[in-house]
Design a protein around this motif. Sequence first.
Motif, PDB file in Angstrom:
ATOM      1  N   GLN A   6      52.750  90.148  36.493  1.00  0.00           N
ATOM      2  CA  GLN A   6      53.557  89.704  35.392  1.00  0.00           C
ATOM      3  C   GLN A   6      54.705  90.663  34.754  1.00  0.00           C
ATOM      4  O   GLN A   6      53.924  91.594  33.961  1.00  0.00           O
ATOM      5  N   TRP A   7      55.812  90.791  34.826  1.00  0.00           N
ATOM      6  CA  TRP A   7      56.728  91.581  34.610  1.00  0.00           C
ATOM      7  C   TRP A   7      57.230  91.283  33.099  1.00  0.00           C
ATOM      8  O   TRP A   7      57.483  90.306  32.426  1.00  0.00           O
ATOM      9  N   GLU A   8      57.150  92.378  32.391  1.00  0.00           N
ATOM     10  CA  GLU A   8      57.452  92.575  30.996  1.00  0.00           C
ATOM     11  C   GLU A   8      58.453  93.682  30.828  1.00  0.00           C
ATOM     12  O   GLU A   8      58.121  94.797  31.319  1.00  0.00           O
ATOM     13  N   GLU A   9      59.612  93.390  29.885  1.00  0.00           N
ATOM     14  CA  GLU A   9      60.405  94.864  29.767  1.00  0.00           C
ATOM     15  C   GLU A   9      59.652  95.876  29.055  1.00  0.00           C
ATOM     16  O   GLU A   9      59.092  95.566  27.742  1.00  0.00           O
ATOM     17  N   PRO A  10      59.300  96.993  29.671  1.00  0.00           N
ATOM     18  CA  PRO A  10      58.547  98.260  29.080  1.00  0.00           C
ATOM     19  C   PRO A  10      59.066  98.541  27.708  1.00  0.00           C
ATOM     20  O   PRO A  10      58.349  98.913  26.716  1.00  0.00           O
ATOM     21  N   LEU A  11      60.391  98.695  27.694  1.00  0.00           N
ATOM     22  CA  LEU A  11      60.962  99.176  26.386  1.00  0.00           C
ATOM     23  C   LEU A  11      60.551  98.209  25.143  1.00  0.00           C
ATOM     24  O   LEU A  11      60.398  98.510  24.180  1.00  0.00           O
TER      25      LEU A  11
END
Length: 360
Positions: free
Chosen positions: A321-326
């Motif tokens: 599940q991708w989340e924006e790292p920043l």
Amino acid sequence: MRRVVVTGMGMITAIGCGVQDNWKKLISSTSGIKLIDSFKTDDLPSRIGGTISDKLIDNNFSDKEKRKMDKFILYSLIAAEEAIKNSGWIINDDKIEAVVISTPVSTHFDFAKKCLDAGKHILVEKPIATTIDEVSVLSDLAETKGLVAMVGHTFLYNSAVRYVKRLIDSGELGDIRYIYSQRLNLGRIRSDVDALWNFSPHDISIIQYWLDNPNPTSIERSGMAYVQDCIDDVVFMNIKYPKNILVNIHVSWLDPHKVRCMTVVGSKKMVVYDDIAEHKVTIYDKGIDRMAVLGEHMDFDNSGTENFNYRSGDPVWPKIQWEEPLKVEIEHYINCIMYGTQCLSGVDQARKVISILNAG
């Protein structure tokens, strides 16, 4: 309502880089934090501590230099220096509780120290400083004042990097034998730091995170400067860790390929983390096992390659599940401030990364 300031970002919005818009969007969506809106610069849509005029740029660089040099680096470095000169309002405004610092590396320590002295939490773009002594000063100051001092090791907040960490901790890969990483591209060249200091803090921080922040037993660096004097364009770093773990880091901004890849070889399985691939993580059920051959003492007989079993199973691409790292990083920063969450990329982790960079 708490307020946070971003320094060094957005000062180049006028030339179309759009960095400030990204930061503004991320911060405004987190825990009710909003950018201060009372310091609008002359002609820019961003709210920052300082800006740069066309006149100052024209007085410092010829037309030929403007065409040759990367505009992002050129304009942002000058603008950031101007922001530092005019940043007194950040230090003196008691309503500002937290600051995000993304300025030239040479300014990180001084500006971070000023903010801590003024009682403000800090999130500083990597590296947080350039020496162990500087890191220790910031660490002691933050501890004394009860403030958060966090470094922007953004990849520690990457879903794929965290997935690999769970694989290692679960024992699925077996004993970690070696790791190698490549962070390569053609540009962007910098003049304030070399390729090692520009790129490898990412790889070193990831490896330290994966291995539970150990102390290396030896570090060797080999690099070469081709484009600018005394600024290495390509660097190879070899690190040895306890438990016979070997690490090789290859960084370059003088390469025909864009590569952002790390490989972890374990005794049971292997995994590749490729940040620019469609599948960020690939797990390989591959390895070589010694086969027991009945000997006089019920041990392994050294009788040739037929006594080794080569495993080569099908690769697996886990769904992550991708989340924006920043965004995750900013949320973590706020949680550390508001709820006392233990900082994942605090000064202790930064100290190890800086020590490795300086030892090379």
